[in-house]
Design a protein around this motif. Structure first.
Motif, short mmCIF file in Angstrom:
data_model
loop_
_atom_site.label_atom_id
_atom_site.label_comp_id
_atom_site.label_asym_id
_atom_site.label_seq_id
_atom_site.Cartn_x
_atom_site.Cartn_y
_atom_site.Cartn_z
N PRO A 77 2.22 -7.51 -4.58
CA PRO A 77 1.18 -6.63 -4.02
C PRO A 77 1.81 -5.35 -3.46
CG PRO A 77 1.03 -8.87 -3.15
CD PRO A 77 2.36 -8.75 -3.79
N VAL A 78 1.16 -4.20 -3.74
CA VAL A 78 1.57 -2.92 -3.15
C VAL A 78 0.33 -2.20 -2.62
CG1 VAL A 78 3.65 -2.64 -4.58
CG2 VAL A 78 1.46 -1.77 -5.40
N LEU A 120 -2.07 1.14 -1.70
CA LEU A 120 -2.53 2.31 -2.46
C LEU A 120 -1.54 3.46 -2.31
CD1 LEU A 120 -4.73 3.61 -4.19
CD2 LEU A 120 -5.86 4.31 -2.06
N SER A 121 -1.07 3.71 -1.09
CA SER A 121 -0.15 4.83 -0.87
C SER A 121 1.19 4.57 -1.57
CB SER A 121 0.07 5.03 0.64
OG SER A 121 0.59 3.86 1.24
N GLU A 122 1.67 3.29 -1.57
CA GLU A 122 2.93 2.99 -2.25
C GLU A 122 2.80 3.23 -3.74
OE1 GLU A 122 4.76 -0.50 0.69
OE2 GLU A 122 3.31 -1.03 -0.88
N ALA A 123 1.64 2.91 -4.29
CA ALA A 123 1.45 3.08 -5.73
C ALA A 123 1.29 4.56 -6.10
CB ALA A 123 0.23 2.29 -6.18
N VAL A 124 0.53 5.30 -5.29
CA VAL A 124 0.23 6.69 -5.61
C VAL A 124 1.43 7.60 -5.35
CG1 VAL A 124 -1.20 8.68 -5.01
CG2 VAL A 124 -2.24 6.42 -5.25
N LEU A 125 2.05 7.40 -4.20
CA LEU A 125 3.12 8.30 -3.78
C LEU A 125 4.52 7.81 -4.14
CD1 LEU A 125 1.74 9.14 -0.21
CD2 LEU A 125 1.40 10.41 -2.37
N GLY A 126 4.62 6.57 -4.56
CA GLY A 126 5.94 5.99 -4.82
C GLY A 126 6.57 5.50 -3.52
N SER A 127 7.47 4.55 -3.63
CA SER A 127 8.08 4.02 -2.41
C SER A 127 9.22 3.08 -2.78
CB SER A 127 7.04 3.24 -1.59
OG SER A 127 6.55 2.14 -2.36
N ARG A 128 9.91 2.60 -1.77
CA ARG A 128 10.92 1.55 -1.94
C ARG A 128 10.42 0.31 -1.18
NH1 ARG A 128 15.64 2.63 -4.13
NH2 ARG A 128 16.79 1.07 -2.89
N SER A 178 12.53 0.33 -6.30
CA SER A 178 11.77 1.58 -6.25
C SER A 178 10.48 1.43 -7.05
CB SER A 178 12.59 2.73 -6.84
OG SER A 178 13.72 3.00 -6.03
N VAL A 179 9.36 1.82 -6.43
CA VAL A 179 8.07 1.87 -7.10
C VAL A 179 7.82 3.33 -7.48
CG1 VAL A 179 5.60 1.49 -6.88
CG2 VAL A 179 7.20 -0.12 -5.81
N PRO A 180 7.73 3.64 -8.77
CA PRO A 180 7.53 5.04 -9.18
C PRO A 180 6.18 5.58 -8.70
CG PRO A 180 8.22 3.66 -11.03
CD PRO A 180 7.84 2.73 -9.93
N ARG A 181 6.11 6.88 -8.52
CA ARG A 181 4.85 7.53 -8.18
C ARG A 181 3.84 7.32 -9.31
NH1 ARG A 181 5.64 13.66 -6.47
NH2 ARG A 181 3.38 13.35 -6.13
N GLY A 182 2.58 7.13 -8.91
CA GLY A 182 1.51 6.95 -9.90
C GLY A 182 1.50 5.58 -10.54
N SER A 183 2.16 4.60 -9.92
CA SER A 183 2.11 3.23 -10.45
C SER A 183 0.71 2.67 -10.30
CB SER A 183 3.12 2.33 -9.72
OG SER A 183 4.45 2.75 -9.99
N ASN A 184 0.42 1.66 -11.11
CA ASN A 184 -0.93 1.10 -11.10
C ASN A 184 -0.84 -0.42 -11.15
OD1 ASN A 184 -3.73 0.95 -11.21
ND2 ASN A 184 -3.89 2.55 -12.78
N THR A 185 -1.95 -1.08 -10.91
CA THR A 185 -2.01 -2.53 -11.10
C THR A 185 -1.69 -2.86 -12.55
OG1 THR A 185 -3.62 -2.91 -9.33
CG2 THR A 185 -3.55 -4.52 -11.12
N LEU A 196 -6.11 -3.07 -1.70
CA LEU A 196 -6.73 -2.25 -0.66
C LEU A 196 -6.84 -3.04 0.64
CD1 LEU A 196 -9.60 -0.58 -2.73
CD2 LEU A 196 -7.34 0.37 -2.18
N PRO A 197 -6.98 -2.34 1.77
CA PRO A 197 -7.15 -3.04 3.05
C PRO A 197 -8.39 -3.94 3.00
CG PRO A 197 -6.71 -0.72 3.41
CD PRO A 197 -6.95 -0.87 1.95
N LYS A 198 -8.31 -5.10 3.67
CA LYS A 198 -9.44 -6.01 3.71
C LYS A 198 -10.59 -5.44 4.54
CE LYS A 198 -6.85 -10.30 2.99
NZ LYS A 198 -6.53 -11.64 3.55
N SER A 199 -10.25 -4.77 5.63
CA SER A 199 -11.29 -4.20 6.50
C SER A 199 -11.66 -2.80 6.02
CB SER A 199 -10.79 -4.13 7.94
OG SER A 199 -10.44 -5.42 8.41
N PRO A 200 -12.92 -2.40 6.13
CA PRO A 200 -13.34 -1.05 5.74
C PRO A 200 -12.53 0.00 6.51
CG PRO A 200 -15.25 -2.43 6.14
CD PRO A 200 -14.07 -3.20 6.62
N ASP A 201 -12.14 1.06 5.82
CA ASP A 201 -11.38 2.15 6.45
C ASP A 201 -12.16 3.43 6.22
OD1 ASP A 201 -9.55 4.35 6.82
OD2 ASP A 201 -7.90 2.90 6.73
#
Length: 302
Positions: free
Chosen positions: A213-214, A216-224, A237-244, A273-278
């Motif tokens: 699981p990652v 939304l921000s990790e998938a869109v912006l990339g992350s470690r 490393s998770v590349p920017r723009g990764s998807n499910t 996505l977060p379980k609680s509404p944001d």
């Protein structure tokens, strides 16, 4: 025996003692249990032939039978010992004595030697193999481990799990089975391994897979991110723009290969996505979609 002993041996009532003995030997060489292991029909026929010879091979018993003084089963217990007697020998082993082969031992034929060898082999036979089932954690099946089996008698067996072991594989522990008879070697312990399922990993040949699981921000912006492997967590490393459904490969983090090296770990991303509404996320997405015609299902936007 209930049949006529002459008929059982295939001789006439006027046959000589030598002819009766020859007929018996011929049948015994064909029907003896040592030459027909597991054949119950041959075993029963051998008993019948032996009983017939017990009667007709004894001059006094034959005379009494011919005179009608005893029937085909014989009023007395047979004096010669054959297979039936040795099957109940005191040490529990068939043919524990050589006397049952008396009619063969006065010759040098191949059957006599075969029976001698069979007797020696049984007296010093190898112990039985003992079978066990051992549950093993998935991670231990990849990395290897040492396990202990507690035996029914309270003893234990130390089992070394080799790296890369697969479900259903059988490990052989030489000499750890049942004790042999006489000078016979002990049997082996055969350990069937049951690899337990793991909620994180699955195996496909030498590769293993993992769903990670990652956000939304990790998938869109990339992350470690930290990723579990059988040998411990690593950073990936998770590349920017990764998807499910995006699959990333961790080289050499799979199961050991038979020819050397390791397979890979395949990491399948799952955007969560977060379980609680944001409210901020909802507002952002609402503004982001204005004027855009992105439809992940293809076709005309609804």
């Amino acid at each position: 025996m209930t049949g006529n002993p002459y008929d059982v041996l295939g001789v006439s009532s006027s046959a000589s003692a030598a002819h009766i003995q020859k007929a018996y030997r011929k049948l015994a060489k064909t029907l003896h249990p040592d030459l027909n292991p597991g054949d119950k029909d041959a075993e029963e026929k051998f008993k019948e032939v032996s009983a017939a010879y017990n009667l007709l091979g004894d001059a006094e018993k034959r005379k009494r039978f011919d005179n009608g003084e005893i029937d085909a089963s014989g009023a007395e217990r047979p004096q010669h010992q054959f297979y039936r007697d040795f099957a109940n020998a005191d040490d529990g082993h068939p043919y524990a004595s050589t006397s049952g082969f008396a009619d063969f031992m006065d010759t040098d034929d191949a059957l006599a030697e075969l029976l001698r060898r069979g007797q020696r082999a049984r007296a010093n036979r190898r112990g039985e193999d003992l079978h066990y089932r051992l549950p093993v954690d998935f991670v231990d099946s990849i990395t290897g481990a040492s396990k202990r089996i507690t035996l029914p008698d309270g003893g234990t067996l130390e089992v070394k799990i080799p790296p890369g072991l697969i479900d259903g594989q059988i490990l052989r522990l030489k000499g750890k089975g049942a004790s042999g008879a006489g000078k016979g070697d002990p049997g082996d312990a055969l350990i069937e391994v049951e690899v337990l399922p793991d909620r994180r990993f699955a195996r496909d040949g030498d590769d293993i897979s993992l769903e990670l699981p990652v956000s939304l921000s990790e998938a869109v912006l990339g992350s470690r991110v930290r990723v579990p492997t059988p040998t411990g967590d690593v950073t990936m490393s998770v590349p920017r723009g990764s998807n499910t459904g995006t699959i990333l490969r961790l080289k050499g983090k799979g199961a050991p290969r038979r020819g050397g090296g390791n397979g890979d770990e395949l990491v399948k991303l799952k955007v969560v996505l977060p379980k609680s509404p944001d409210s901020e996320l909802e507002a952002f997405v609402s503004n982001w979609t204005k004027g855009k015609e992105f439809n992940p299902r293809g076709g005309t936007p609804l």
